[in-house]
Design a protein around this motif. Sequence first.
Motif: not given
Length: 158
Positions: A72-81, A134-148
């Motif tokens: 089970t592998s976990a990788k940081v792909i985006y950080t907020g504050r 690409e991973l960071r940009d995907s995380a940002i797009r997913l954040m926007e989708m989760r808001k909707k």
Amino acid sequence: MAGIERQVTLRFLAEPADVNFGGKVHGGAVMKWIDLAAYACAAAWSGKYCITAYAGGIRFVKPIHVGNIVETSAKVIYTGRTSMHLGIDVRAGDPKHPERHLTTHCIVIMVAVDDDGNPSEVPEWCPVDEKDIELRDSAIRLMEMRKKIGAEMEAHVQ
């Protein structure tokens, strides 16, 4: 030291206690392993205690069999504050052979907290290569989708 270890992989054998009624590893067991890897990765990155804020997009691609070695592998792909978005992959296979196949993947968001349970700042992760961007940009797009999706889900909250 915080902000250095971006990826963690947990390895273990799938045990008979993890089996469901169909004879394969129970999805709930896999979700527990995902949460454990997410915590280990987030704590290593932030240097702090972390809590799970979100787990989503879980895709069970292939079953895991009792006796398989599980990674089970976990990788940081985006950080907020105070948050860390982690890409999680679960791979499994016969421990007698080197091949591991993807069984599950998802995104988990962890939040670092202080001793009083309040959100606490985390080191920023900056992508360095094209795949990381690409991973960071995907995380940002997913954040926007989760808001909707969250706004739509409000209609279902009673």
